[in-house]
Motif scaffolding. Structure first.
Motif, mmCIF file in Angstrom:
data_model
loop_
_atom_site.group_PDB
_atom_site.id
_atom_site.type_symbol
_atom_site.label_atom_id
_atom_site.label_comp_id
_atom_site.label_asym_id
_atom_site.label_seq_id
_atom_site.Cartn_x
_atom_site.Cartn_y
_atom_site.Cartn_z
ATOM 1 N N ILE A 237 -29.886 -4.757 14.022
ATOM 2 C CA ILE A 237 -29.332 -4.817 15.370
ATOM 3 C C ILE A 237 -30.303 -5.551 16.289
ATOM 4 C CG2 ILE A 237 -28.671 -3.438 17.376
ATOM 5 C CD1 ILE A 237 -27.619 -1.317 15.453
ATOM 6 N N GLY A 238 -29.787 -6.503 17.030
ATOM 7 C CA GLY A 238 -30.613 -7.300 17.933
ATOM 8 C C GLY A 238 -31.033 -8.634 17.354
ATOM 9 N N ASP A 239 -30.926 -8.804 16.042
ATOM 10 C CA ASP A 239 -31.254 -10.093 15.434
ATOM 11 C C ASP A 239 -30.231 -11.147 15.842
ATOM 12 O OD1 ASP A 239 -33.396 -8.934 14.202
ATOM 13 O OD2 ASP A 239 -32.545 -8.956 12.182
ATOM 14 N N LYS A 240 -30.647 -12.398 15.770
ATOM 15 C CA LYS A 240 -29.752 -13.505 16.079
ATOM 16 C C LYS A 240 -29.458 -14.302 14.812
ATOM 17 C CE LYS A 240 -31.099 -14.103 20.921
ATOM 18 N NZ LYS A 240 -31.531 -15.076 21.966
ATOM 19 N N LEU A 241 -28.203 -14.740 14.698
ATOM 20 C CA LEU A 241 -27.761 -15.531 13.556
ATOM 21 C C LEU A 241 -27.245 -16.882 14.044
ATOM 22 C CD1 LEU A 241 -25.679 -12.898 11.517
ATOM 23 C CD2 LEU A 241 -28.111 -13.472 11.263
ATOM 24 N N ALA A 242 -27.593 -17.933 13.309
ATOM 25 C CA ALA A 242 -26.949 -19.236 13.517
ATOM 26 C C ALA A 242 -25.630 -19.188 12.766
ATOM 27 C CB ALA A 242 -27.839 -20.353 12.980
ATOM 28 N N LEU A 243 -24.543 -19.434 13.464
ATOM 29 C CA LEU A 243 -23.210 -19.180 12.930
ATOM 30 C C LEU A 243 -22.358 -20.442 13.027
ATOM 31 C CD1 LEU A 243 -21.309 -16.802 11.971
ATOM 32 C CD2 LEU A 243 -20.681 -16.547 14.369
ATOM 33 N N SER A 244 -21.619 -20.717 11.968
ATOM 34 C CA SER A 244 -20.728 -21.881 11.953
ATOM 35 C C SER A 244 -19.406 -21.471 11.325
ATOM 36 C CB SER A 244 -21.368 -23.020 11.157
ATOM 37 O OG SER A 244 -20.479 -24.114 11.039
ATOM 38 N N PHE A 245 -18.301 -21.795 12.010
ATOM 39 C CA PHE A 245 -16.979 -21.529 11.439
ATOM 40 C C PHE A 245 -15.984 -22.518 12.022
ATOM 41 C CE2 PHE A 245 -17.357 -19.008 15.248
ATOM 42 C CZ PHE A 245 -16.097 -18.998 15.835
ATOM 43 N N GLN A 246 -14.847 -22.630 11.386
ATOM 44 C CA GLN A 246 -13.840 -23.565 11.892
ATOM 45 C C GLN A 246 -12.448 -22.977 11.740
ATOM 46 O OE1 GLN A 246 -14.905 -26.954 9.395
ATOM 47 N NE2 GLN A 246 -13.059 -26.662 8.191
ATOM 48 N N PHE A 247 -11.538 -23.502 12.528
ATOM 49 C CA PHE A 247 -10.152 -23.050 12.502
ATOM 50 C C PHE A 247 -9.292 -24.200 12.994
ATOM 51 C CE2 PHE A 247 -12.200 -21.758 16.439
ATOM 52 C CZ PHE A 247 -11.358 -22.264 17.405
ATOM 53 N N SER A 248 -7.996 -24.018 12.902
ATOM 54 C CA SER A 248 -7.069 -25.041 13.361
ATOM 55 C C SER A 248 -6.149 -24.442 14.411
ATOM 56 C CB SER A 248 -6.235 -25.564 12.181
ATOM 57 O OG SER A 248 -5.311 -26.535 12.603
ATOM 58 N N THR A 249 -5.959 -25.150 15.510
ATOM 59 C CA THR A 249 -5.027 -24.723 16.532
ATOM 60 C C THR A 249 -4.143 -25.900 16.902
ATOM 61 O OG1 THR A 249 -4.781 -23.856 18.796
ATOM 62 C CG2 THR A 249 -6.765 -25.110 18.356
ATOM 63 N N ASP A 250 -2.847 -25.701 16.788
ATOM 64 C CA ASP A 250 -1.859 -26.733 17.071
ATOM 65 C C ASP A 250 -2.136 -28.003 16.274
ATOM 66 O OD1 ASP A 250 0.535 -27.428 18.409
ATOM 67 O OD2 ASP A 250 -0.597 -28.707 19.765
ATOM 68 N N ALA A 260 -25.114 -16.039 17.407
ATOM 69 C CA ALA A 260 -24.500 -14.723 17.588
ATOM 70 C C ALA A 260 -25.572 -13.645 17.473
ATOM 71 C CB ALA A 260 -23.397 -14.502 16.558
ATOM 72 N N ILE A 261 -25.402 -12.598 18.269
ATOM 73 C CA ILE A 261 -26.343 -11.471 18.271
ATOM 74 C C ILE A 261 -25.732 -10.318 17.482
ATOM 75 C CG2 ILE A 261 -27.651 -9.865 19.716
ATOM 76 C CD1 ILE A 261 -27.230 -11.889 22.036
ATOM 77 N N VAL A 262 -26.499 -9.737 16.587
ATOM 78 C CA VAL A 262 -26.018 -8.599 15.794
ATOM 79 C C VAL A 262 -26.019 -7.359 16.681
ATOM 80 C CG1 VAL A 262 -26.395 -7.167 13.751
ATOM 81 C CG2 VAL A 262 -26.936 -9.619 13.681
ATOM 82 N N ARG A 263 -24.839 -6.821 16.965
ATOM 83 C CA ARG A 263 -24.718 -5.630 17.804
ATOM 84 C C ARG A 263 -24.443 -4.372 16.993
ATOM 85 N NH1 ARG A 263 -27.430 -7.087 22.120
ATOM 86 N NH2 ARG A 263 -26.416 -8.682 23.420
ATOM 87 N N HIS A 264 -23.997 -4.543 15.750
ATOM 88 C CA HIS A 264 -23.692 -3.388 14.902
ATOM 89 C C HIS A 264 -23.858 -3.787 13.448
ATOM 90 C CE1 HIS A 264 -21.704 0.236 13.435
ATOM 91 N NE2 HIS A 264 -20.942 -0.535 12.677
ATOM 92 N N VAL A 265 -24.377 -2.889 12.643
ATOM 93 C CA VAL A 265 -24.483 -3.083 11.194
ATOM 94 C C VAL A 265 -23.750 -1.932 10.526
ATOM 95 C CG1 VAL A 265 -26.012 -3.285 9.212
ATOM 96 C CG2 VAL A 265 -26.685 -4.290 11.404
ATOM 97 N N GLY A 266 -22.681 -2.234 9.823
ATOM 98 C CA GLY A 266 -21.870 -1.195 9.200
ATOM 99 C C GLY A 266 -22.504 -0.623 7.948
ATOM 100 N N ALA A 267 -21.863 0.418 7.424
ATOM 101 C CA ALA A 267 -22.326 1.033 6.174
ATOM 102 C C ALA A 267 -21.922 0.155 4.996
ATOM 103 C CB ALA A 267 -21.718 2.427 6.028
ATOM 104 N N PRO A 268 -22.718 0.132 3.948
ATOM 105 C CA PRO A 268 -22.369 -0.679 2.773
ATOM 106 C C PRO A 268 -21.046 -0.230 2.164
ATOM 107 C CG PRO A 268 -24.666 0.006 2.688
ATOM 108 C CD PRO A 268 -24.038 0.784 3.808
ATOM 109 N N GLU A 269 -20.249 -1.204 1.712
ATOM 110 C CA GLU A 269 -18.993 -0.892 1.051
ATOM 111 C C GLU A 269 -19.276 -0.320 -0.337
ATOM 112 O OE1 GLU A 269 -16.705 -4.427 0.843
ATOM 113 O OE2 GLU A 269 -16.435 -4.619 3.011
#
Length: 300
Positions: A237-250, A260-269
């Motif tokens: 929590i509090g770490d920063k990630l370099a994030l890249s993603f893409q999507f299509s609109t119209d 992006a800043i890590v605000r929550h870390v969930g439990a392992p699946e």
């Protein structure tokens, strides 16, 4: 109504199997999901078995095979929606709009603001006055008189897309453009920006590191953050990630590179050890946020 025949080149996606994907070696071809989103570009590296297993557990990897061009019948697009006017949009002075030109800017969407409207004509149409479109890190978008531009407007009444023609370019007292009355206004969806379930590929790495970005799965997204499932959790929590993603609109491909800043870390699946990060975007360009809201409006 006229009908014309054109040649259309199609890409066929062929399902991949784990044994077909080399590990720790540059790929000769891109790996795509079933909907055509890029999971790994050509030249990228799938580092190990864990990364490959994660990809197959969360996506359906494919590769593209070019098919011969074929003749298709192309007819005019006919919409049964009632025509919308500028008054229906609820656009006000100061409202932010996304604007995409038709010059050499590709699919990039720039941010602009509405600064005024002309007096209504006899048919009720009004011209639109907007500031020169800007995007951080790029030169201001130079528009040309007679050029058609595409706009996305987000108002309290919804998300709207329409086209205008540049009628005039003004330099005093500052740079702004006069656009024709909007044509072919389309309402995408009712405005709704709670987190939206989705399945997008994203690449991430620790901010400032030189590590090869890892593949993650976006399971929900909003204009302000996302839930990102990762194979090998290492962030806190509090770490920063370099994030890249893409999507299509119209029909327009949009790529976002952000922090992006890590605000929550969930439990392992159970069984996999995969973990979901709750991420908050540190900053998005106004044009990127507009494009993301447009994407959410289309799919919500």
């Amino acid at each position: 109504m006229t009908e014309e025949t054109v040649l259309e080149a199609r890409q066929s996606l062929v399902r991949l199997w784990p044994a077909e994907i080399p590990l720790n070696a540059a790929l000769d071809w891109p790996i795509m999901s079933a909907d055509g989103a890029v999971l790994f570009d050509a030249g990228a590296v799938v580092p190990d078995v864990a990364a490959r297993d994660f990809m197959f557990q969360h996506f359906e990897p494919h590769r593209a095979v070019q098919e011969p061009a074929r003749a298709v019948s192309q007819d005019a697009d006919v919409s049964g929606d009632q025509p919308l006017s500028l008054d229906d949009i609820g656009l006000t002075i100061g409202a932010r709009v996304g604007l995409r030109g038709t010059g050499g800017t590709g699919s990039a969407m720039y941010a602009s603001r509405v600064i005024g409207f002309s007096t209504p004509r006899r048919n009720g149409e009004r011209s639109l006055f907007v500031t020169q479109p800007l995007m951080t890190g790029f030169d201001p978008l130079d528009l040309n008189v007679g050029e058609q531009v595409d706009l996305v407007a987000l108002t309290g009444r919804g998300v709207f897309r329409f086209a205008c023609t540049v009628d005039a370019i003004c330099r005093e007292p500052f740079n702004y453009a006069v656009l024709s009355a909007p044509g072919a206004i389309r309402r995408l969806r009712t405005r709704k920006f709670a987190r939206m379930p989705t399945r997008l590929a994203a690449h991430f790495s620790a901010h400032g590191s030189t590590d090869v970005p890892e593949l993650g799965r976006v399971s929900d997204i909003s204009p302000y953050g996302m839930s990102l499932t990762v194979a090998k959790p290492a962030a806190r929590i509090g770490d920063k990630l370099a994030l890249s993603f893409q999507f299509s609109t119209d029909g327009v491909d949009v790529k976002i590179d952000t922090i992006a800043i890590v605000r929550h870390v969930g439990a392992p699946e159970p069984g996999t050890g995969h973990v979901a990060y709750g991420l908050e975007f540190e900053a998005l360009e106004p044009s990127q946020r507009i494009a993301l809201k447009s994407f959410m409006a289309e799919h919500s």
